[in-house]
Design an enzyme around this catalytic site. Structure first.
Site, PDB file in Angstrom:
ATOM      1  N   GLY A  54       0.827  -1.258   0.233  1.00  0.00           N
ATOM      2  CA  GLY A  54       0.274   0.063  -0.029  1.00  0.00           C
ATOM      3  C   GLY A  54       0.845   1.382  -0.089  1.00  0.00           C
ATOM      4  O   GLY A  54       2.129   1.380   0.125  1.00  0.00           O
TER       5      GLY A  54
ATOM      6  N   ASP B 245      -5.349  -4.345  -5.139  1.00  0.00           N
ATOM      7  CA  ASP B 245      -5.959  -4.538  -3.752  1.00  0.00           C
ATOM      8  C   ASP B 245      -7.436  -4.518  -4.047  1.00  0.00           C
ATOM      9  O   ASP B 245      -7.923  -5.500  -3.207  1.00  0.00           O
ATOM     10  CB  ASP B 245      -5.600  -3.170  -2.879  1.00  0.00           C
ATOM     11  CG  ASP B 245      -5.918  -1.972  -3.587  1.00  0.00           C
ATOM     12  OD1 ASP B 245      -6.003  -1.894  -4.693  1.00  0.00           O
ATOM     13  OD2 ASP B 245      -6.062  -1.078  -2.534  1.00  0.00           O
TER      14      ASP B 245
END
Length: 261
Positions: free
Chosen positions: A14, A115
């Site tokens: 991330g 994601d």
């Protein structure tokens, strides 16, 4: 882990943190986070990953395979090389060509974040649809999947921490502060005033977006939340939302097994 046990290492890269999860079949054996830093070398990331494994008493020899979801392209080659160095294996990256078991109904399917795909795979496989997935991280992403697992679309909203940082950076008198839950909405000091607006404001925004998305979808979607800040924001929402902190990692584990040769 005991001798003979095998592990699938899932890696979610991330913008703020990299989440690591180890799965033995469908069981999450360990979870760890390291900071995202595009200046780090592959050797430094190899050390960080190895330290995480050691912290949880995981033998690196037990790692059978590695799968990665990344929204930070500059780190892809770095992590790929770190994995190769540590485990002698090629990491599988979520992207075009990987079998997901879901279809993507978007203008540009290849542009959908790894994601989001991973979380959608997890929800469809574990809970079913139609569903709305709320991922509260650096950004807040709200993704709709239908009863067949089709990825319908996403709304992306500036994240909670991003809101605090923006207040501090773009005003003369508001300071940088930590992200903590204030005691009340009507706050009595500058730091809590900022926290109130950002934290309670995000909870209200999520509630409002859920209503709008349900209206547009024409049905009441099942609600699931994930991401590092879900535990702080979701309990403040009026809607009943199930928190599953590790949806992306669970989805990666499912994807690895779908694509295992």
């Amino acid at each position: 882990m005991k001798g003979g046990d095998v592990l699938i290492l899932t890696v979610d890269i991330g913008n703020t943190t990299i989440s690591l999860g180890g799965f033995d079949s469908d069981k999450l054996c360990f979870f760890s986070k390291i900071s995202t830093d595009c200046k780090k070398t592959e050797d430094e990331y190899a050390v960080s990953i190895l330290d995480s494994l050691r912290l949880h008493s995981i033998d690196k020899c037990s790692v059978e395979g590695v799968i990665v979801a990344s929204v930070v392209p500059p780190l892809n080659a770095v992590i790929k090389n770190a994995v190769k160095f540590l485990f002698g294996k090629e990491a599988v990256f979520v992207g075009p060509g990987i079998k997901t078991g879901i279809s993507i109904k978007c203008d540009s399917p290849a542009s959908v974040g790894a994601d989001l795909i991973s979380a959608s795979v997890a929800v469809h496989s574990i809970y079913g649809g139609p569903s709305l997935i709320i991922d509260i991280g650096t950004a807040t992403k709200m993704t709709v999947i239908d009863k067949n697992g089709t990825f319908i679309g996403t709304s992306i909203i500036p994240g909670v921490a991003m809101g605090l940082d923006s207040l501090a950076e773009h005003t003369a008198q508001l300071p940088k502060i930590s992200l903590e839950l204030p005691k009340s909405v009507i706050a009595k000091n500058t730091a809590d005033c900022m926290r109130s607006g950002v934290i309670f404001g995000n909870a209200c925004m999520i509630d409002g977006m859920i209503d709008r998305i349900n209206n547009e979808a024409g049905e009441m979607l099942k609600l699931y939340a994930t991401g590092g800040l879900a535990h702080m924001i979701i309990p403040l929402c009026d809607h009943k939302i199930q928190i599953d902190e590790h949806l992306v990692l669970k989805g990666l584990n499912i994807l690895y097994r779908k694509n295992k040769i």
